[in-house]
Scaffold this active site. Structure first.
Site, PDB file in Angstrom:
ATOM      1  CE  LYS A 284       3.373 -11.110  -0.917  1.00 42.51           C
ATOM      2  NZ  LYS A 284       3.211  -9.792  -0.320  1.00 42.51           N
TER       3      LYS A 284
ATOM      4  NE  ARG B 252       3.338  -2.653   8.353  1.00 40.60           N
ATOM      5  CZ  ARG B 252       2.998  -3.781   7.789  1.00 40.60           C
ATOM      6  NH1 ARG B 252       1.992  -4.477   8.256  1.00 40.60           N
ATOM      7  NH2 ARG B 252       3.654  -4.246   6.752  1.00 40.60           N
TER       8      ARG B 252
HETATM    9  P1  ADP Z   1       2.001  -6.362   0.504  1.00 42.22           P
HETATM   10  O1  ADP Z   1       1.866  -7.837   0.316  1.00 42.22           O
HETATM   11  O2  ADP Z   1       2.233  -5.616  -0.783  1.00 42.22           O
HETATM   12  O3  ADP Z   1       2.960  -5.945   1.591  1.00 42.22           O
HETATM   13  P2  ADP Z   1      -0.116  -5.545   2.317  1.00 42.22           P
HETATM   14  O4  ADP Z   1      -1.589  -5.646   2.087  1.00 42.22           O
HETATM   15  O5  ADP Z   1       0.460  -6.336   3.446  1.00 42.22           O
HETATM   16  O6  ADP Z   1       0.540  -5.895   0.928  1.00 42.22           O
HETATM   17  O7  ADP Z   1       0.280  -4.024   2.543  1.00 42.22           O
HETATM   18  C1  ADP Z   1       0.034  -3.041   1.578  1.00 42.22           C
HETATM   19  C2  ADP Z   1       0.700  -1.745   1.994  1.00 42.22           C
HETATM   20  O8  ADP Z   1       0.076  -1.261   3.177  1.00 42.22           O
HETATM   21  C3  ADP Z   1       2.187  -1.881   2.337  1.00 42.22           C
HETATM   22  O9  ADP Z   1       2.857  -0.708   1.913  1.00 42.22           O
HETATM   23  C4  ADP Z   1       2.206  -1.979   3.841  1.00 42.22           C
HETATM   24  O10 ADP Z   1       3.422  -1.502   4.370  1.00 42.22           O
HETATM   25  C5  ADP Z   1       1.048  -1.064   4.182  1.00 42.22           C
HETATM   26  N1  ADP Z   1       0.456  -1.383   5.470  1.00 42.22           N
HETATM   27  C6  ADP Z   1       0.016  -2.579   5.915  1.00 42.22           C
HETATM   28  N2  ADP Z   1      -0.457  -2.491   7.180  1.00 42.22           N
HETATM   29  C7  ADP Z   1      -0.306  -1.200   7.543  1.00 42.22           C
HETATM   30  C8  ADP Z   1      -0.567  -0.460   8.744  1.00 42.22           C
HETATM   31  N3  ADP Z   1      -1.034  -1.063   9.828  1.00 42.22           N
HETATM   32  N4  ADP Z   1      -0.291   0.855   8.764  1.00 42.22           N
HETATM   33  C9  ADP Z   1       0.254   1.448   7.660  1.00 42.22           C
HETATM   34  N5  ADP Z   1       0.530   0.819   6.506  1.00 42.22           N
HETATM   35  C10 ADP Z   1       0.278  -0.478   6.444  1.00 42.22           C
END
Ligand code: ADP
Length: 158
Positions: free
Chosen positions: A41, A90
């Protein structure tokens, strides 16, 4: 007594992630925040930096452990005696990918269940990628990130 793994890229960890972890600690004996290597990524923060930041930010929370991983998630969960994979939802747009991921993981190991928490309404629009974009363009990210992360993102982006 059930342990949960909360996996993600955490590039970087945001207040939305932290809210999820805090809520999860009320339901699970142990919450293992699993920071994925995710080299594919091309993250802004290196693997070890993402692990360290998450550790610093979550250090006050009892029952929370931060671990980096670069293996199959279900193998990682098993190794840490976790029967639950926790993911956040979300918007509807998250659903399709999360549905696929949960299905694949259930196929790989039917003993591990994926459980979803919907995001807090204050964080429903918040993602690591959007926050990086805002920071890159000089916008105010103080409401979205913990203090330690703000300092690091400023340093990274000069
Ligand atoms: P990935 O690359 O696995 O999506 P992220 O770090 O973007 O990793 O997200 C990890 C988890 O946290 C995912 O399940 C994502 O949906 C959740 N997540 C990210 N931002 C939020 C938020 N603002 N509120 C709730 N859950 C979130």
């Amino acid at each position: 007594m059930v342990n949960a793994v909360y996996p993600g890229t955490f590039d970087p960890i945001t207040n939305g992630h932290i809210d999820m972890v805090v809520r999860a600690t009320k339901m699970f004996e142990k919450v293992i925040v699993a920071v994925a290597d995710s080299t594919g990524k091309q993250p802004l923060f290196h693997f070890q930096e993402r692990v360290e930041l998450a550790r610093q930010v979550l250090s006050d929370l009892p029952g929370v452990e931060v671990v980096g991983f670069n293996t199959l998630l279900v193998d990682f969960a098993k190794k840490h005696h976790a029967r639950v994979i926790l993911r956040g939802l979300r918007a509807v747009s998250d659903y399709e990918y999360e549905f696929q991921l949960a299905g694949m993981n259930r196929n790989l190991d039917p003993d591990i269940e994926t459980i979803f928490l919907t995001s807090d309404e204050h964080y429903a629009f918040l993602s690591s990628s959007l926050v990086k974009e805002v920071a890159r363009l000089g916008g105010d990210v103080t409401k979205f990130l913990p203090q330690q992360v703000i300092a690091e993102i400023k340093r990274k982006l000069g």
